[in-house]
Enzyme design. Sequence first.
Site, PDB file in Angstrom:
ATOM      1  N   TYR A  57       0.786  -1.280  -0.053  1.00 10.20           N
ATOM      2  CA  TYR A  57       0.030  -0.134  -0.038  1.00 10.20           C
ATOM      3  C   TYR A  57       0.771   1.276  -0.139  1.00 10.20           C
ATOM      4  CZ  TYR A  57      -3.706  -3.349   1.392  1.00 10.20           C
ATOM      5  OH  TYR A  57      -4.562  -4.554   1.454  1.00 10.20           O
ATOM      6  N   LEU A 205     -17.652  -2.800   2.439  1.00 11.06           N
ATOM      7  CA  LEU A 205     -18.924  -1.866   2.029  1.00 11.06           C
ATOM      8  C   LEU A 205     -18.861  -1.754   0.376  1.00 11.06           C
ATOM      9  CD1 LEU A 205     -17.911   1.112   4.515  1.00 11.06           C
ATOM     10  CD2 LEU A 205     -20.116  -0.575   4.605  1.00 11.06           C
TER      11      LEU A 205
HETATM   12  N1  LIG Z   1      -6.261  -8.091   0.908  1.00 11.20           N
HETATM   13  C1  LIG Z   1      -6.314  -7.527  -0.134  1.00 11.20           C
HETATM   14  O1  LIG Z   1      -6.208  -7.874  -1.235  1.00 11.20           O
HETATM   15  C2  LIG Z   1      -7.311  -6.425   0.116  1.00 11.20           C
HETATM   16  C3  LIG Z   1      -7.854  -5.862  -1.220  1.00 11.20           C
HETATM   17  C4  LIG Z   1      -8.708  -4.574  -0.696  1.00 11.20           C
HETATM   18  C5  LIG Z   1      -8.692  -3.907   0.339  1.00 11.20           C
HETATM   19  N2  LIG Z   1      -8.108  -4.553   1.346  1.00 11.20           N
HETATM   20  C6  LIG Z   1      -8.227  -3.968   2.881  1.00 11.20           C
HETATM   21  O2  LIG Z   1      -9.634  -3.769   3.227  1.00 11.20           O
HETATM   22  C7  LIG Z   1      -9.790  -2.509   3.651  1.00 11.20           C
HETATM   23  C8  LIG Z   1     -11.253  -2.082   3.263  1.00 11.20           C
HETATM   24  O3  LIG Z   1     -11.628  -2.219   2.100  1.00 11.20           O
HETATM   25  P1  LIG Z   1     -11.698  -0.950   0.933  1.00 11.20           P
HETATM   26  O4  LIG Z   1     -11.102   0.196   1.418  1.00 11.20           O
HETATM   27  O5  LIG Z   1     -11.255  -1.445  -0.513  1.00 11.20           O
HETATM   28  O6  LIG Z   1     -13.266  -1.115   0.467  1.00 11.20           O
HETATM   29  P2  LIG Z   1     -14.507  -0.581   1.528  1.00 11.20           P
HETATM   30  O7  LIG Z   1     -14.089  -0.517   3.114  1.00 11.20           O
HETATM   31  O8  LIG Z   1     -15.615  -1.534   1.215  1.00 11.20           O
HETATM   32  O9  LIG Z   1     -14.973   0.750   1.043  1.00 11.20           O
HETATM   33  C9  LIG Z   1     -13.994   2.167   1.114  1.00 11.20           C
HETATM   34  C10 LIG Z   1     -14.609   3.150   0.566  1.00 11.20           C
HETATM   35  O10 LIG Z   1     -15.835   3.263   1.116  1.00 11.20           O
HETATM   36  C11 LIG Z   1     -15.997   4.912   1.532  1.00 11.20           C
HETATM   37  N3  LIG Z   1     -16.574   4.757   2.987  1.00 11.20           N
HETATM   38  C12 LIG Z   1     -16.139   4.188   3.913  1.00 11.20           C
HETATM   39  N4  LIG Z   1     -17.099   4.321   4.880  1.00 11.20           N
HETATM   40  C13 LIG Z   1     -18.019   5.032   4.330  1.00 11.20           C
HETATM   41  C14 LIG Z   1     -19.324   5.461   4.851  1.00 11.20           C
HETATM   42  N5  LIG Z   1     -19.606   5.313   6.203  1.00 11.20           N
HETATM   43  N6  LIG Z   1     -20.127   6.212   3.854  1.00 11.20           N
HETATM   44  C15 LIG Z   1     -19.827   6.606   2.623  1.00 11.20           C
HETATM   45  N7  LIG Z   1     -18.484   6.100   2.110  1.00 11.20           N
HETATM   46  C16 LIG Z   1     -17.875   5.433   2.972  1.00 11.20           C
HETATM   47  C17 LIG Z   1     -14.436   5.306   1.585  1.00 11.20           C
HETATM   48  O11 LIG Z   1     -14.432   6.472   1.202  1.00 11.20           O
HETATM   49  P3  LIG Z   1     -13.580   7.392   2.392  1.00 11.20           P
HETATM   50  O12 LIG Z   1     -12.214   7.103   2.306  1.00 11.20           O
HETATM   51  O13 LIG Z   1     -13.491   8.843   1.414  1.00 11.20           O
HETATM   52  O14 LIG Z   1     -14.464   7.830   3.500  1.00 11.20           O
HETATM   53  C18 LIG Z   1     -13.855   4.683   0.547  1.00 11.20           C
HETATM   54  O15 LIG Z   1     -14.016   5.020  -0.834  1.00 11.20           O
HETATM   55  C19 LIG Z   1      -8.614  -1.723   2.824  1.00 11.20           C
HETATM   56  O16 LIG Z   1      -8.494  -0.515   3.647  1.00 11.20           O
HETATM   57  C20 LIG Z   1      -7.439  -2.739   2.809  1.00 11.20           C
HETATM   58  O17 LIG Z   1      -6.885  -2.568   4.376  1.00 11.20           O
HETATM   59  C21 LIG Z   1      -7.279  -5.618   1.474  1.00 11.20           C
END
Ligand SMILES: NC(=O)c1ccc[n+]([C@@H]2O[C@H](COP(=O)([O-])OP(=O)(O)OC[C@H]3O[C@@H](n4cnc5c(N)ncnc54)[C@H](OP(=O)(O)O)[C@@H]3O)[C@@H](O)[C@H]2O)c1
Length: 328
Positions: A57, A205
Site C-alpha cells: 500500500y 462496504l
Molecule cells: N487483501 C486484499 O487483497 C485487500 C484488497 C482490498 C482492500 N483490502 C483491505 O480492506 C480494507 C477495506 O477495503 P476497501 O477500502 O477496498 O473498501 P470498503 O471498506 O468497502 O470501502 C471503502 C470506500 O468506502 C468509502 N466509505 C467508507 N465508509 C463510508 C461511509 N460510512 N459512507 C460513505 N462512504 C464510505 C471510503 O471513502 P472515504 O475514505 O473517502 O471515506 C472508500 O471510498 C482496505 O483498507 C484494505 O486494508 C485488502
Amino acid sequence: MQTRTLGQNLDVAAIGFGAMGMSMSYGPNPGSREDMIGVLRYAVERGVTLIDTAEVYGPYDNEKLVGEAIAPLRDQVKVATKFGWNIVDGAMQGTNSRPEQIRRVADESLQRLGVDAIDLFYQHRVDPNVPIEEVAGTVGELVAAGKVKHFGLSEAGAQTIRRAHSTFPVTALQSEYSLWTRDPEAEILPTLKELGIGFVPFSPLGKGFLTGTITPDTTFSAGEFRLSTPRFTPENLTANQALVDQVRALASGRGATPGQVALAWLLAQGDFIVPIPGTRRRDRIDENLGAADLQLTVAEIAELNTLADRVGVAGERYSEAGLKMVGL
Ligand SMILES: NC(=O)c1ccc[n+]([C@@H]2O[C@H](COP(=O)([O-])OP(=O)(O)OC[C@H]3O[C@@H](n4cnc5c(N)ncnc54)[C@H](OP(=O)(O)O)[C@@H]3O)[C@@H](O)[C@H]2O)c1
C-alpha cells in the site's frame, strides 16, 4: 464494542479498520498526512483494535503512516500487514513469497511500523511458484523468532488454506466479502469454520457502493481503482442501484444507514468474522462502528441473503487488467 476471536487467540474488536485508502486506490485524501494520522488515532479512540495495512500500500507509505499513528497507542491496537509481491519502481510486478523475500519484508515492515512484532502477517496472494507449506514454514520460523505473532492468508482457496494450516496454524483469511461479493460462502466459510480460522472480509462496504453514496453520476478521480472496475461503470451502477435501494429501505426501517446494514449483515454471518471497512473521515468511522450495535433480525438477514440473487449484481469485481494486477 464486542470482542471477537480470530483463530485460537487473536482477540480484536468486532469491526477493524482498513488503512489502504489513505495511500492508494481511492484518489486524493481529504486532508493532510497529519489529518490521516488523526483519523487512524480516532479509530482506535472509538474502539478499533485491528488496523490493516500492507507493504504494497503506497507502496511502503501506508505502513509508515500506520506506524506513526499507533506509536503512542501500541498497547491498544493489533497491526496486520502483508507480504508477497515483487515491488519494482513502486509497481507490483507479480507475486513473490520465497522464504528470503518473506524474511526481508518482515524485517522491513517491522522497521516501517516501528513495532517489535507484527501481530498478523498475511500472505497477500498465493504464489504459484512457492509451495504454501514453504510459506507457512517460513512464517512459522518468524513466529518462533518473535517477529510475528499470527499467520494469515488472503484470497486463498480451500485446499491452500488446509495445506497451510496443517503446516503452521492460520489465524485468519482475508478475502473480499460483502452483500455484492458472496463468493466465499460456498466453500471458504465452511472450511474456516471447520478449521477454527478467523475471517476478515475486505472491501466490506463494496468499495463504498453499499453505503448508498455512489450513483451513476459519481465521478471518480484519475487513477482511482473504481474508474477501471466493471461494477462502477455508469451502466452497471445504474443497474446496481436496485440492490442498494433495497438495503436503504431496510436500513431506514431500522433507523440505520445502508453501510451499517451491510456491515451488520457481515457480522451476522458468524462470530469468527471481523470486517475492516476503510475511510478517511471521522464521521464515517462513527457510522461504520455503529454497525456493531445493529442486531439484524432473522427475517432481515434472510431478506438480505436473497437480495443479491433476486435483484442481481451487474459487472465483475475486477477488470481483466485489474485481476492480473492483483494476482487473481
Ligand atoms: N487483501 C486484499 O487483497 C485487500 C484488497 C482490498 C482492500 N483490502 C483491505 O480492506 C480494507 C477495506 O477495503 P476497501 O477500502 O477496498 O473498501 P470498503 O471498506 O468497502 O470501502 C471503502 C470506500 O468506502 C468509502 N466509505 C467508507 N465508509 C463510508 C461511509 N460510512 N459512507 C460513505 N462512504 C464510505 C471510503 O471513502 P472515504 O475514505 O473517502 O471515506 C472508500 O471510498 C482496505 O483498507 C484494505 O486494508 C485488502
